[in-house]
Design an enzyme around this catalytic site. Structure first.
Site, PDB file in Angstrom:
ATOM      1  N   ARG A   1       6.908 -45.699 -94.988  1.00 25.94           N
ATOM      2  CA  ARG A   1       6.323 -44.980 -93.840  1.00 25.94           C
ATOM      3  C   ARG A   1       6.295 -43.487 -94.142  1.00 25.94           C
ATOM      4  NH1 ARG A   1       9.001 -45.354 -88.647  1.00 25.94           N
ATOM      5  NH2 ARG A   1      11.013 -45.688 -89.625  1.00 25.94           N
TER       6      ARG A   1
ATOM      7  N   ILE B   1       6.114 -39.715 -95.122  1.00 27.29           N
ATOM      8  CA  ILE B   1       6.031 -39.051 -96.428  1.00 27.29           C
ATOM      9  C   ILE B   1       6.343 -40.054 -97.543  1.00 27.29           C
ATOM     10  CG2 ILE B   1       7.161 -37.328 -97.900  1.00 27.29           C
ATOM     11  CD1 ILE B   1       7.538 -35.580 -95.396  1.00 27.29           C
TER      12      ILE B   1
ATOM     13  N   ILE C   1      16.821 -39.241 -91.574  1.00 27.32           N
ATOM     14  CA  ILE C   1      16.739 -39.418 -90.116  1.00 27.32           C
ATOM     15  C   ILE C   1      17.064 -38.096 -89.416  1.00 27.32           C
ATOM     16  CG2 ILE C   1      17.361 -41.869 -90.176  1.00 27.32           C
ATOM     17  CD1 ILE C   1      20.227 -41.018 -89.265  1.00 27.32           C
TER      18      ILE C   1
ATOM     19  N   ASP D   1      18.559 -35.027 -83.275  1.00 28.64           N
ATOM     20  CA  ASP D   1      18.576 -33.633 -82.820  1.00 28.64           C
ATOM     21  C   ASP D   1      19.305 -33.469 -81.489  1.00 28.64           C
ATOM     22  OD1 ASP D   1      16.987 -33.232 -85.031  1.00 28.64           O
ATOM     23  OD2 ASP D   1      15.178 -32.679 -83.935  1.00 28.64           O
TER      24      ASP D   1
ATOM     25  N   GLN E   1      17.831 -24.782 -88.224  1.00 29.78           N
ATOM     26  CA  GLN E   1      16.894 -25.063 -87.126  1.00 29.78           C
ATOM     27  C   GLN E   1      17.663 -25.340 -85.847  1.00 29.78           C
ATOM     28  OE1 GLN E   1      13.656 -24.971 -86.591  1.00 29.78           O
ATOM     29  NE2 GLN E   1      13.866 -25.880 -84.576  1.00 29.78           N
TER      30      GLN E   1
ATOM     31  N   GLN F   1      19.545 -28.704 -84.877  1.00 32.10           N
ATOM     32  CA  GLN F   1      19.636 -29.504 -86.105  1.00 32.10           C
ATOM     33  C   GLN F   1      20.816 -29.084 -86.996  1.00 32.10           C
ATOM     34  OE1 GLN F   1      15.678 -29.652 -88.035  1.00 32.10           O
ATOM     35  NE2 GLN F   1      15.721 -31.801 -87.385  1.00 32.10           N
TER      36      GLN F   1
ATOM     37  N   TYR G   1      21.288 -32.062 -89.328  1.00 36.02           N
ATOM     38  CA  TYR G   1      20.173 -32.256 -90.269  1.00 36.02           C
ATOM     39  C   TYR G   1      20.117 -31.110 -91.285  1.00 36.02           C
ATOM     40  CZ  TYR G   1      15.277 -33.303 -91.611  1.00 36.02           C
ATOM     41  OH  TYR G   1      14.114 -33.600 -92.288  1.00 36.02           O
TER      42      TYR G   1
HETATM   43  N1  CAA Z   1      13.969 -22.812 -80.574  1.00 42.05           N
HETATM   44  C1  CAA Z   1      14.475 -22.233 -79.457  1.00 42.05           C
HETATM   45  N2  CAA Z   1      14.758 -22.913 -78.345  1.00 42.05           N
HETATM   46  C2  CAA Z   1      14.493 -24.219 -78.343  1.00 42.05           C
HETATM   47  C3  CAA Z   1      13.983 -24.883 -79.477  1.00 42.05           C
HETATM   48  C4  CAA Z   1      13.699 -24.114 -80.603  1.00 42.05           C
HETATM   49  N3  CAA Z   1      13.172 -24.661 -81.697  1.00 42.05           N
HETATM   50  N4  CAA Z   1      13.855 -26.192 -79.164  1.00 42.05           N
HETATM   51  C5  CAA Z   1      14.281 -26.333 -77.893  1.00 42.05           C
HETATM   52  N5  CAA Z   1      14.641 -25.145 -77.408  1.00 42.05           N
HETATM   53  C6  CAA Z   1      15.137 -24.837 -76.076  1.00 42.05           C
HETATM   54  C7  CAA Z   1      14.213 -25.349 -74.978  1.00 42.05           C
HETATM   55  O1  CAA Z   1      13.158 -24.468 -74.785  1.00 42.05           O
HETATM   56  C8  CAA Z   1      15.139 -25.409 -73.799  1.00 42.05           C
HETATM   57  O2  CAA Z   1      15.288 -24.133 -73.259  1.00 42.05           O
HETATM   58  P1  CAA Z   1      15.504 -23.937 -71.698  1.00 42.05           P
HETATM   59  O3  CAA Z   1      16.788 -24.622 -71.372  1.00 42.05           O
HETATM   60  O4  CAA Z   1      15.580 -22.436 -71.565  1.00 42.05           O
HETATM   61  O5  CAA Z   1      14.309 -24.546 -71.062  1.00 42.05           O
HETATM   62  C9  CAA Z   1      16.411 -25.808 -74.455  1.00 42.05           C
HETATM   63  O6  CAA Z   1      16.339 -25.523 -75.854  1.00 42.05           O
HETATM   64  C10 CAA Z   1      16.598 -27.298 -74.341  1.00 42.05           C
HETATM   65  O7  CAA Z   1      17.884 -27.389 -73.985  1.00 42.05           O
HETATM   66  P2  CAA Z   1      18.396 -28.769 -73.452  1.00 42.05           P
HETATM   67  O8  CAA Z   1      19.856 -28.611 -73.236  1.00 42.05           O
HETATM   68  O9  CAA Z   1      17.556 -29.255 -72.331  1.00 42.05           O
HETATM   69  O10 CAA Z   1      18.155 -29.641 -74.725  1.00 42.05           O
HETATM   70  P3  CAA Z   1      18.072 -31.199 -74.831  1.00 42.05           P
HETATM   71  O11 CAA Z   1      19.438 -31.743 -74.845  1.00 42.05           O
HETATM   72  O12 CAA Z   1      17.084 -31.770 -73.857  1.00 42.05           O
HETATM   73  O13 CAA Z   1      17.478 -31.298 -76.300  1.00 42.05           O
HETATM   74  C11 CAA Z   1      15.915 -30.868 -78.016  1.00 42.05           C
HETATM   75  C12 CAA Z   1      16.135 -31.018 -76.520  1.00 42.05           C
HETATM   76  C13 CAA Z   1      16.524 -32.045 -78.780  1.00 42.05           C
HETATM   77  C14 CAA Z   1      16.529 -29.584 -78.519  1.00 42.05           C
HETATM   78  C15 CAA Z   1      14.380 -30.867 -78.177  1.00 42.05           C
HETATM   79  O14 CAA Z   1      13.889 -29.698 -77.608  1.00 42.05           O
HETATM   80  C16 CAA Z   1      13.947 -30.912 -79.610  1.00 42.05           C
HETATM   81  O15 CAA Z   1      13.834 -31.992 -80.175  1.00 42.05           O
HETATM   82  N6  CAA Z   1      13.646 -29.742 -80.223  1.00 42.05           N
HETATM   83  C17 CAA Z   1      13.083 -29.689 -81.542  1.00 42.05           C
HETATM   84  C18 CAA Z   1      14.102 -29.591 -82.616  1.00 42.05           C
HETATM   85  C19 CAA Z   1      13.373 -29.572 -83.928  1.00 42.05           C
HETATM   86  O16 CAA Z   1      12.610 -28.663 -84.205  1.00 42.05           O
HETATM   87  N7  CAA Z   1      13.549 -30.612 -84.779  1.00 42.05           N
HETATM   88  C20 CAA Z   1      12.811 -30.723 -85.963  1.00 42.05           C
HETATM   89  C21 CAA Z   1      12.372 -32.148 -86.106  1.00 42.05           C
HETATM   90  S1  CAA Z   1      11.178 -32.389 -87.406  1.00 42.05           S
HETATM   91  C22 CAA Z   1      12.114 -32.479 -88.791  1.00 42.05           C
HETATM   92  O17 CAA Z   1      13.306 -32.396 -88.796  1.00 42.05           O
HETATM   93  C23 CAA Z   1      11.364 -32.672 -90.070  1.00 42.05           C
HETATM   94  C24 CAA Z   1      11.577 -31.534 -90.980  1.00 42.05           C
HETATM   95  O18 CAA Z   1      12.323 -31.683 -91.960  1.00 42.05           O
HETATM   96  C25 CAA Z   1      10.849 -30.302 -90.768  1.00 42.05           C
END
Ligand code: CAA
Length: 240
Positions: free
Chosen positions: A12, A14, A85, A88, A141, A144, A147
């Site tokens: 799946r 990449i 995996i 987050d 990140q 993460q 991760y």
């Molecule tokens: N930068 C800054 N703030 C961020 C953020 C980021 N990248 N991502 C989320 N936030 C903030 C939200 O805006 C929110 O802010 P507010 O509370 O002010 O609204 C807050 O974090 C979320 O807090 P919560 O306590 O509600 O968080 P949650 O428990 O619901 O978790 C989360 C949400 C898991 C963080 C979700 O937002 C998420 O998945 N974020 C993305 C993380 C990410 O970028 N992962 C990369 C995946 S792809 C990958 O990993 C492949 C690769 O190798 C590149």
């Protein structure tokens, strides 16, 4: 006879693109997967590439699985450690289990897979170990810690393996994809994903094939002097 390549998480995202690219370059390819039987069956149906099920987080399963692949196809010349995996969560909410699962798969999985094939590569004086790390192992990140730690750890593994393998014709290199259009990235909330894309100078997510191209380049017999490198495939989002 063509060289044998094994791609973890190779059915799946990449990994599937890597399996197909290596196959197109003339290698005999085996694709490992951990759980999604339906996707694996579809992948084999479309490509003819055989699939093997085990979890890279389970050391004994890796030893057994590699033995099965080698019995079917021959000694593994090229190992692509791609399986990974995410679990987050902001650090104040991250559980021990979320930490451990990610470390077990993304970091210990690289040990579990590479250790069994390493003695054979040394004996045969040829090997290519390619680890799919991540931009987030380079820069960290939000949400993460687990991760990013695992993917940064992968870079240390590769740099050390390169020094040990070089005199045996073995290379170890890391590819650091940025944000690529896969299920993993699509699982990020849309609003967050949009803000990520806004940070990519290319103005778009990457394609799995763009990462696969880099892996196939590193796998080549002629790539022996490229060793211990970290190659970024991220649309100019981040420079080390
Ligand atoms: N930068 C800054 N703030 C961020 C953020 C980021 N990248 N991502 C989320 N936030 C903030 C939200 O805006 C929110 O802010 P507010 O509370 O002010 O609204 C807050 O974090 C979320 O807090 P919560 O306590 O509600 O968080 P949650 O428990 O619901 O978790 C989360 C949400 C898991 C963080 C979700 O937002 C998420 O998945 N974020 C993305 C993380 C990410 O970028 N992962 C990369 C995946 S792809 C990958 O990993 C492949 C690769 O190798 C590149």
């Amino acid at each position: 006879m063509s060289r044998i390549a094994l791609v973890t998480g190779g059915t799946r995202g990449i990994g599937a693109a890597i399996s197909k690219s290596l196959r197109a370059a003339g290698y005999t390819v085996a694709a490992n997967y951990a759980g999604n039987e339906e996707a694996a069956a579809k992948f084999t149906g479309e490509t003819g590439i055989p699939t093997y099920k085990w979890s890279v987080a389970d050391h004994d399963a890796c030893v057994d699985g590699i033995a099965r692949v080698e019995a079917d196809l021959g000694p593994i010349d090229i190992l692509v450690n791609n399986a990974g995996i995410t679990r987050d969560a902001p650090f104040h909410k991250m559980t021990r289990d979320q930490w451990q699962q990610v470390i077990d798969t993304n970091l210990s999985g690289v040990f579990n897979m590479t250790r069994p094939v390493w003695p054979g590569m040394r004996e045969r004086k040829f090997g290519r170990v390619i680890v799919i790390s991540s931009i987030n192992g380079q820069k960290g990140q939000f949400a993460q810690v687990n991760y990013a730690a695992s993917k940064a750890g992968d870079l240390g593994v590769v740099k050390s393996l390169a020094q040990e393998g070089a005199r045996y014709g073995i290379t170890a290199n890391a590819v650091c994809p940025g944000y690529i259009a896969t299920e993993m990235v699509m699982a990020v909330p849309e609003k967050v994903r949009e803000s990520i894309i806004a940070q990519i100078p290319a103005g778009r997510l990457g394609r799995p094939e763009e990462v696969a191209r880099c892996v196939t380049f590193l796998a080549d017999d002629d790539a022996e002097f490229i060793n211990g490198s970290t190659i970024s495939v991220n649309g100019a989002q981040f420079f080390v």
